[in-house]
Scaffold this motif. Structure first.
Motif: not given
Length: 190
Positions: A56-83
């Motif tokens: 439970f703790s890990m899910r809450l923390i990861v969700g919020e940390v990723v939200t803060v870090i990636y709030r203004k960053r763009e994702f490359n949807l053509d990259s290997v991980g997101f393609r």
């Protein structure tokens, strides 16, 4: 990008925090009881609540940390991980994703609402959610380290696999929906 937290999301997060507090409390209680009385069932209860609290703790923390870090960053949807790969469409059809995805719980439903987000924002939110759940899948296996002090490997292996599979469902949903949103965006921009 709109980031207001609606009432339902706030309620979901408060519930998750309170549930986590309850599990952490039980973890502490059974740790103390086991140290005082050295009963086997108390150790089992302690390890069970410890593992649940971690998830439970890990899910809450990861969700919020990723939200803060990636709030203004763009994702490359053509990259290997997101393609999105060719085999996925058939796989998702075979898995009946279209039917069961509607019954899944969403912690922050406003992030996936087209009435509140542009399609670009929606794609960003989907990529962010996919990243969160992929990280959680990996971190679901950290409790395997508890095999060393407590033994019972099957308990930790099974709970880690089940936890990872739960998050895999959310990754699948994001990967299933993304090509549809991209197609709509392409049609809109044409």
């Amino acid at each position: 990008m709109k980031r207001a937290v609606n009432r339902k999301t706030a309620k979901n997060i408060v519930i998750l925090i309170w549930v986590n507090i309850v599990f952490i409390t039980f973890t502490v209680v059974f740790a103390v009881l086991h140290n005082m009385y050295d009963e086997g069932w108390m150790l089992s209860a302690y390890v069970t609540f410890l593992t649940i609290s971690y998830h439970f703790s890990m899910r809450l923390i990861v969700g919020e940390v990723v939200t803060v870090i990636y709030r203004k960053r763009e994702f490359n949807l053509d990259s290997v991980g997101f393609r999105i790969y060719g085999f996925e469409k058939d796989l998702y059809r075979r898995l009946n994703v279209k039917k069961w995805k509607l019954h899944m719980i969403t912690a922050k439903p406003e992030q996936f609402d087209l009435r509140e987000n542009s399609m670009d924002d929606l794609l960003h939110n989907m990529a962010q959610a996919e990243l969160v759940h992929r990280i959680i899948m990996v971190l679901s296996f950290v409790p395997l380290l508890l095999i060393i002090p407590y033994g019972v490997p099957m308990v930790f292996v099974v709970t880690s696999i089940v936890a990872a599979l739960i998050d895999l469902q959310f990754v699948i949903i994001q990967r299933y929906n993304r090509p549809r949103v991209m197609k709509l965006l392409k049609m809109k921009n044409s």
